[in-house]
Design a protein around this motif. Structure first.
Motif, short mmCIF file in Angstrom:
data_model
loop_
_atom_site.label_atom_id
_atom_site.label_comp_id
_atom_site.label_asym_id
_atom_site.label_seq_id
_atom_site.Cartn_x
_atom_site.Cartn_y
_atom_site.Cartn_z
N VAL A 298 5.45 -1.75 -16.65
CA VAL A 298 6.79 -2.20 -15.83
C VAL A 298 6.32 -3.02 -14.92
CG1 VAL A 298 8.45 -1.38 -14.22
CG2 VAL A 298 7.92 -0.09 -16.13
N VAL A 299 6.63 -4.35 -14.79
CA VAL A 299 6.14 -5.41 -13.64
C VAL A 299 7.19 -5.50 -12.66
CG1 VAL A 299 5.43 -7.69 -13.41
CG2 VAL A 299 4.84 -6.32 -15.65
N ILE A 300 6.83 -5.28 -11.48
CA ILE A 300 7.63 -5.43 -10.22
C ILE A 300 7.28 -6.64 -9.47
CG2 ILE A 300 8.38 -4.19 -8.17
CD1 ILE A 300 7.59 -1.45 -9.18
N GLY A 301 8.06 -7.67 -9.29
CA GLY A 301 7.87 -8.81 -8.71
C GLY A 301 8.87 -8.97 -7.49
N GLY B 55 18.93 -3.84 4.28
CA GLY B 55 17.73 -4.54 4.91
C GLY B 55 17.53 -5.93 4.40
N GLY B 56 16.63 -6.75 4.55
CA GLY B 56 16.52 -8.02 4.38
C GLY B 56 15.59 -8.28 3.12
N HIS B 57 15.08 -9.43 3.07
CA HIS B 57 14.27 -9.95 1.81
C HIS B 57 13.09 -9.17 1.52
CE1 HIS B 57 13.04 -12.58 -1.21
NE2 HIS B 57 11.95 -13.07 -0.66
N VAL B 58 12.40 -8.57 2.48
CA VAL B 58 11.03 -7.76 1.93
C VAL B 58 11.74 -6.34 1.58
CG1 VAL B 58 8.91 -7.16 2.75
CG2 VAL B 58 10.08 -9.06 3.79
N ILE B 59 12.01 -6.39 0.28
CA ILE B 59 12.64 -5.03 -0.26
C ILE B 59 11.45 -4.27 -0.63
CG2 ILE B 59 13.81 -4.04 -2.35
CD1 ILE B 59 15.49 -6.81 -2.25
N ASN B 60 11.64 -2.89 -0.47
CA ASN B 60 10.59 -1.96 -0.81
C ASN B 60 10.65 -1.66 -2.27
OD1 ASN B 60 9.15 0.31 -0.79
ND2 ASN B 60 10.54 1.88 -0.04
N PRO B 61 9.25 -2.04 -2.76
CA PRO B 61 8.90 -2.06 -4.20
C PRO B 61 9.10 -0.42 -4.57
CG PRO B 61 7.29 -3.26 -3.08
CD PRO B 61 8.12 -2.50 -2.20
N ALA B 62 9.14 0.44 -4.03
CA ALA B 62 9.25 1.89 -4.13
C ALA B 62 10.73 2.52 -3.85
CB ALA B 62 8.24 2.62 -3.67
N HIS B 63 11.55 1.74 -3.68
CA HIS B 63 12.87 2.16 -3.13
C HIS B 63 13.31 3.09 -3.93
CE1 HIS B 63 17.33 2.03 -2.78
NE2 HIS B 63 17.15 1.40 -1.67
N PRO B 64 14.26 4.11 -3.96
CA PRO B 64 14.62 5.11 -4.65
C PRO B 64 15.34 4.61 -6.06
CG PRO B 64 15.19 5.74 -2.69
CD PRO B 64 14.55 4.46 -2.42
N ALA B 65 16.09 3.45 -5.90
CA ALA B 65 16.53 2.83 -7.23
C ALA B 65 15.59 2.26 -8.37
CB ALA B 65 17.48 1.56 -6.78
N VAL B 66 14.42 1.67 -7.61
CA VAL B 66 13.22 1.37 -8.40
C VAL B 66 12.54 2.41 -9.03
CG1 VAL B 66 10.97 0.08 -8.53
CG2 VAL B 66 12.88 -0.73 -7.12
N LEU B 67 12.45 3.51 -8.32
CA LEU B 67 11.73 4.48 -8.78
C LEU B 67 12.51 5.29 -9.95
CD1 LEU B 67 10.49 6.64 -5.50
CD2 LEU B 67 9.18 4.88 -7.21
N ALA C 28 0.79 -1.18 0.10
CA ALA C 28 -0.20 -0.14 -0.14
C ALA C 28 0.89 1.25 0.00
CB ALA C 28 -1.10 0.07 1.17
N ASP C 29 1.68 1.38 1.06
CA ASP C 29 2.54 2.53 1.00
C ASP C 29 3.44 2.88 -0.32
OD1 ASP C 29 1.66 3.19 3.39
OD2 ASP C 29 3.37 2.11 4.57
N ALA C 30 4.06 1.61 -0.92
CA ALA C 30 4.75 1.56 -2.01
C ALA C 30 4.02 2.04 -3.23
CB ALA C 30 5.61 0.35 -2.36
N ALA C 31 2.91 1.54 -3.30
CA ALA C 31 1.87 1.88 -4.45
C ALA C 31 1.32 3.33 -4.48
CB ALA C 31 0.49 1.12 -4.42
N GLN C 32 1.36 4.08 -3.16
CA GLN C 32 1.40 5.40 -3.30
C GLN C 32 2.29 5.96 -3.75
OE1 GLN C 32 -1.39 7.03 -2.51
NE2 GLN C 32 -2.63 5.86 -1.03
N GLU C 33 3.46 5.90 -3.61
CA GLU C 33 4.64 6.40 -3.83
C GLU C 33 4.77 6.08 -5.54
OE1 GLU C 33 8.05 8.96 -4.28
OE2 GLU C 33 6.72 8.53 -2.49
N VAL D 119 17.27 -6.25 -8.01
CA VAL D 119 17.84 -5.97 -6.70
C VAL D 119 17.87 -7.08 -5.65
CG1 VAL D 119 17.00 -4.14 -4.81
CG2 VAL D 119 16.12 -4.09 -7.45
N SER D 120 18.86 -6.73 -4.77
CA SER D 120 19.56 -7.60 -3.85
C SER D 120 19.49 -6.81 -2.48
CB SER D 120 20.84 -8.36 -3.99
OG SER D 120 20.88 -9.14 -5.25
N ALA D 121 19.28 -7.59 -1.27
CA ALA D 121 19.30 -6.86 -0.06
C ALA D 121 20.59 -7.38 0.42
CB ALA D 121 18.11 -7.21 0.86
N GLU D 122 21.14 -6.58 1.48
CA GLU D 122 22.37 -6.99 2.22
C GLU D 122 22.19 -8.31 3.19
OE1 GLU D 122 23.76 -3.37 3.88
OE2 GLU D 122 24.40 -2.57 2.31
N ASP D 123 21.08 -8.20 3.82
CA ASP D 123 21.03 -9.10 4.86
C ASP D 123 20.08 -10.41 4.67
OD1 ASP D 123 22.39 -7.30 6.57
OD2 ASP D 123 20.51 -6.20 7.11
#
Length: 279
Positions: free
Chosen positions: A90-93, A246-258, A36-41, A216-220
């Motif tokens: 653009v498909v984000i999975g 962070g971990g596996h639950v990566i933010n779909p609206a991370h600045p790199a994605v945007l 929900a939050d990522a979708a708003q962004e 996109v990979s996560a450090e942890d």
């Protein structure tokens, strides 16, 4: 609340913004609730569509609800885009959603303009990752033996760590628990990362997915996810890779994605991307 009937099920979906279509595909177990939050962004950068996959949370399950195959979820994503006149997107999975996104691009290239893969669960691409996934399947089934309602919790604890589960609000834990039947149906089905016969894609299959792709990979995260991403970055023709905290639950609206979405919105041709490094 919006619903659309596709392939014999009713899918719950949410739509925000306008412009470049962006489709968000959640993992297992999960729901569009977590987006929900990522979708708003994302809606500030295009027409963002998120949905609950068949059998998950607010979308109806197939009847009978004994198994679900990867191909069904791929067909649902394609049908949803068609019903909403929203392709190519653009498909984000994320995680299992990344697996679905890859197959969507391979089987329905006209529906996909670009891919964002947040640690996609294509474990068969790497021997060590495949072994980890087989062990994960076995541990999850053992932990939930006789208590199928614990399947979703078991997957989260095993894949993301106990702390990830314990940090969830009570309402989200309840929502996740309610998706356990869908988790079991995927395990009993074909092609999913925790199915007995997980999807295998050859080098030729992957080379044929000729769409700009952000990996996109996560450090942890556990090493299996990073191993998959390393293999994919060498196998897909047009890729750019980033690592986030962070971990596996990566933010779909991370600045790199945007930034990636904005770059796609600003170009009409994937050919503007150089092969391999995506720069």
């Amino acid at each position: 609340m919006s619903r659309v009937s596709v392939n014999g099920v009713d899918l719950y979906y949410e739509e925000r913004g306008e412009g470049l279509p962006i489709l968000g595909v959640h993992g297992t177990p999960s729901s569009a609730v977590l987006w929900a939050d990522a979708a708003q962004e994302l809606a500030r950068h295009g027409r963002c569509i998120t949905y609950d996959r068949r059998g998950f949370h607010r979308s109806s399950p197939p009847v009978p609800f004994e198994s679900m195959d990867l191909v069904e979820h791929v067909d649902d994503a394609a049908a949803l885009l068609a019903a909403l006149h929203a392709g190519p997107a653009v498909v984000i999975g994320r995680s299992t959603g990344g697996l679905i996104a890859l197959e969507l691009a391979r089987r329905f290239p006209d529906k996909v303009q670009a891919l964002v893969l947040l640690e996609p669960a294509l474990f068969t691409i790497d021997p060590d990752a495949a072994a980890w996934a087989r062990n994960l399947r076995q541990r999850v089934l053992e932990l939930a033996s006789g208590q199928p309602g614990l399947l979703a919790e078991s997957v989260i604890r095993e894949a993301a760590g106990d702390a990830a589960w314990e940090a969830l609000p009570a309402g989200l834990r309840e929502m996740f628990a309610g998706t356990s039947n869908a988790v079991l149906a995927e395990i009993n089905g074909h092609g999913f990362d925790l199915s007995d016969d997980a999807l295998e894609l050859s080098e030729e299959d992957l080379a044929g997915i000729r769409r700009p792709t952000l990996i996109v990979s996560a450090e942890d995260s556990v090493g299996a996810f990073r191993a998959v991403n390393a293999r994919l970055s060498g196998a897909l023709p047009f890729t750019h890779t980033v690592q986030v905290t962070g971990g596996h639950v990566i933010n779909p609206a991370h600045p790199a994605v945007l930034d990636f979405v904005d770059r796609i919105a600003g170009t009409d041709r994937a050919a503007s991307w150089h092969q391999s490094d995506g720069t």
